[in-house]
Design an enzyme around this catalytic site. Structure first.
Site, mmCIF file in Angstrom:
data_model
loop_
_atom_site.group_PDB
_atom_site.id
_atom_site.type_symbol
_atom_site.label_atom_id
_atom_site.label_comp_id
_atom_site.label_asym_id
_atom_site.label_seq_id
_atom_site.Cartn_x
_atom_site.Cartn_y
_atom_site.Cartn_z
ATOM 1 N N LYS A 183 65.613 1.832 4.326
ATOM 2 C CA LYS A 183 65.630 3.241 4.715
ATOM 3 C C LYS A 183 65.465 3.419 6.216
ATOM 4 O O LYS A 183 65.825 4.435 6.769
ATOM 5 C CB LYS A 183 64.595 4.052 3.929
ATOM 6 C CG LYS A 183 63.168 3.548 3.985
ATOM 7 C CD LYS A 183 62.280 4.510 3.195
ATOM 8 C CE LYS A 183 60.842 4.038 3.142
ATOM 9 N NZ LYS A 183 60.531 3.180 1.998
ATOM 10 N N LYS A 225 68.909 -6.484 5.703
ATOM 11 C CA LYS A 225 68.752 -5.872 4.398
ATOM 12 C C LYS A 225 68.987 -4.372 4.494
ATOM 13 O O LYS A 225 68.591 -3.752 5.475
ATOM 14 C CB LYS A 225 67.298 -6.105 3.960
ATOM 15 C CG LYS A 225 67.100 -6.420 2.533
ATOM 16 C CD LYS A 225 65.631 -6.698 2.244
ATOM 17 C CE LYS A 225 64.781 -5.445 2.345
ATOM 18 N NZ LYS A 225 63.486 -5.568 1.668
ATOM 19 N N LYS A 262 54.366 -5.339 10.111
ATOM 20 C CA LYS A 262 54.172 -3.888 10.223
ATOM 21 C C LYS A 262 53.164 -3.546 11.306
ATOM 22 O O LYS A 262 53.349 -2.582 12.036
ATOM 23 C CB LYS A 262 53.708 -3.290 8.889
ATOM 24 C CG LYS A 262 54.819 -3.119 7.868
ATOM 25 C CD LYS A 262 54.379 -2.206 6.732
ATOM 26 C CE LYS A 262 55.442 -2.092 5.650
ATOM 27 N NZ LYS A 262 54.949 -1.403 4.455
HETATM 28 P P1 TYM Z 1 59.435 -1.244 -1.755
HETATM 29 O O1 TYM Z 1 59.162 0.200 -2.003
HETATM 30 O O2 TYM Z 1 59.567 -1.702 -0.353
HETATM 31 O O3 TYM Z 1 60.742 -1.668 -2.498
HETATM 32 C C1 TYM Z 1 60.932 -1.394 -3.884
HETATM 33 C C2 TYM Z 1 61.840 -2.450 -4.540
HETATM 34 O O4 TYM Z 1 63.187 -2.367 -4.027
HETATM 35 C C3 TYM Z 1 63.636 -3.633 -3.627
HETATM 36 N N1 TYM Z 1 64.572 -3.520 -2.478
HETATM 37 C C4 TYM Z 1 65.783 -4.118 -2.404
HETATM 38 N N2 TYM Z 1 66.442 -4.911 -3.261
HETATM 39 C C5 TYM Z 1 67.654 -5.352 -2.893
HETATM 40 N N3 TYM Z 1 68.248 -5.071 -1.718
HETATM 41 C C6 TYM Z 1 67.639 -4.280 -0.816
HETATM 42 N N4 TYM Z 1 68.246 -3.999 0.329
HETATM 43 C C7 TYM Z 1 66.334 -3.762 -1.138
HETATM 44 N N5 TYM Z 1 65.440 -2.955 -0.499
HETATM 45 C C8 TYM Z 1 64.373 -2.826 -1.332
HETATM 46 C C9 TYM Z 1 62.324 -4.380 -3.266
HETATM 47 O O5 TYM Z 1 62.445 -5.774 -3.372
HETATM 48 C C10 TYM Z 1 61.318 -3.863 -4.272
HETATM 49 O O6 TYM Z 1 61.293 -4.614 -5.468
HETATM 50 N N6 TYM Z 1 54.803 -3.159 -2.221
HETATM 51 C C11 TYM Z 1 55.972 -2.766 -2.987
HETATM 52 C C12 TYM Z 1 55.662 -1.703 -3.993
HETATM 53 C C13 TYM Z 1 54.532 -2.013 -4.933
HETATM 54 C C14 TYM Z 1 54.588 -2.892 -6.040
HETATM 55 C C15 TYM Z 1 53.283 -2.840 -6.629
HETATM 56 C C16 TYM Z 1 55.569 -3.708 -6.566
HETATM 57 C C17 TYM Z 1 53.281 -1.486 -4.897
HETATM 58 N N7 TYM Z 1 52.532 -1.979 -5.940
HETATM 59 C C18 TYM Z 1 52.989 -3.584 -7.776
HETATM 60 C C19 TYM Z 1 55.260 -4.450 -7.696
HETATM 61 C C20 TYM Z 1 53.984 -4.404 -8.287
HETATM 62 C C21 TYM Z 1 57.031 -2.208 -2.021
HETATM 63 O O7 TYM Z 1 56.716 -1.773 -0.953
HETATM 64 O O8 TYM Z 1 58.310 -2.143 -2.492
#
Ligand code: TYM
Length: 332
Positions: A198, A195, A112
């Site tokens: 968004k 993947k 990032k």
């Molecule tokens: P984030 O917001 O990027 O993604 C949220 C969840 O969605 C899943 N995901 C996918 N799964 C399958 N195929 C895809 N194309 C796809 N795109 C996204 C991600 O694996 C994720 O599980 N840092 C974390 C958020 C967070 C968090 C936490 C998670 C903040 N605090 C504490 C667990 C525990 C994040 O940015 O996820």
């Protein structure tokens, strides 16, 4: 019952099919077996530039989609991160036991910050994984369901919990990541090598949970496949076809192997039509329910406030204990 915690960043218009299959559907199942807490992580979202008006709306929309998809805001806790002050408070304490080099090794930060450029790379982006550790540790979560990309952050969380416990005495539960099954990763329909995300390049490659049913069907029917005819799960050789099988398997619960049998002798057109029909059938009621919830934002805000109180009751206790352990003078 064991405690489970997971979170997702708010997204502007709608969650996408990857979030739905990879996160929401899994969470919905897991909430029956765990004492589950789900969070819309708006404080994480502001580690990159956000439009304030859009962010506020995105947070509400994301919460509405969780509920519409079947996250139960009564048996589970569903809340907004910034509503519980203990998150940044504990994160500060954890910042003080995190090594600079340790944080600099996080691959998501490296990616990032490279994309953002040096000037837009903030202290907040650097500290992102430590805030995530605070999210998890405040609730004594044993299990953290996440995609592969978040595994390193959960590893850091484990290291910080262990370090804190050995320095200051037993305080935190050391959590474990639960990564999703193989087929749970969904790829871009136009570019099945990356993947679904968004920030994907082609708007036709991403299916939004709040898309009109017609648009959902059209995108799936225009998915990129290959020049062969055989329908089999082989992500390396046949990424497009394998992705459609993962999607169909994800939304119907039918194992991929059974789908391969079902499609033996059939063509790609059949696979696309059945997948489109299944996703439309799955999304339509969720979309309707989410839009209904968003019609009454005041009611939704009340529900989130109530859930924030439930979350804070747990988080504040852990924060107090951690403050006490490091020797901060309690306010009487
Ligand atoms: P984030 O917001 O990027 O993604 C949220 C969840 O969605 C899943 N995901 C996918 N799964 C399958 N195929 C895809 N194309 C796809 N795109 C996204 C991600 O694996 C994720 O599980 N840092 C974390 C958020 C967070 C968090 C936490 C998670 C903040 N605090 C504490 C667990 C525990 C994040 O940015 O996820």
């Amino acid at each position: 019952t064991a405690r489970l915690f997971s979170g997702m960043q708010p997204s502007a218009e709608s969650l996408h099919l990857g979030n739905y299959v990879g996160a929401l559907l899994q969470w919905k199942k897991l909430q029956n077996d765990f004492d589950a807490i789900f969070c819309v992580v708006d404080l994480h979202a502001i580690t990159v530039a956000q439009d304030p008006v859009k962010l506020r709306e995105a947070t509400r929309r994301t919460a509405a989609q969780y509920i519409a998809a079947g996250i139960d805001p009564e048996s589970s806790i569903l809340f907004v991160q910034s509503h519980v002050a203990a998150h940044p408070q504990l994160a500060w304490v954890l910042d003080t036991i995190t090594g600079y080099g340790e944080a600099a090794r996080m691959t998501q930060f490296k990616d990032k910050s490279q994309k953002q450029g040096a000037d837009a790379t903030t202290l907040g982006l650097f500290a992102y994984p430590v805030l995530m550790a605070a999210d998890i540790l405040l609730y004594n979560a044993e299990v953290v369901p996440v995609g592969d990309d978040q595994k390193q952050h959960v590893e850091l969380t484990r290291d910080l919990a262990t370090r804190f416990n050995s320095r200051f005495g037993d305080t935190f539960v050391v959590p474990e990541a639960k990564t999703l099954a193989d087929g749970a990763r969904i790829y871009d329909l136009q570019n099945p090598g990356s993947k679904m995300s968004k920030s994907g390049e082609s708007p036709q490659g991403i299916v939004w949970l709040l898309d009109e049913p017609k648009a959902v069907a059209k995108k799936i029917k225009s998915a990129v496949t290959d020049t062969e005819r055989e329908i089999r799960f082989d992500p390396k050789a046949k990424p497009g076809v394998s992705n459609l099988l993962s999607i169909l398997s994800g939304v119907t619960g039918t194992p991929v192997a059974a789908l391969e049998d079902h499609f033996a002798g059939k063509g790609y057109g059949d696979l696309k039509t059945e997948t489109a029909d299944a996703v439309v059938a799955e999304f339509e009621p969720v979309r309707t329910r989410a839009l209904e919830l968003l019609d009454d934002p005041a009611e939704l805000d009340r529900l989130l406030a109530h859930n924030a109180e439930r979350a804070a009751a747990i988080a504040d206790e852990t924060l107090r204990l951690a403050y006490d352990r490091v020797g901060l003078l309690p306010r009487v």
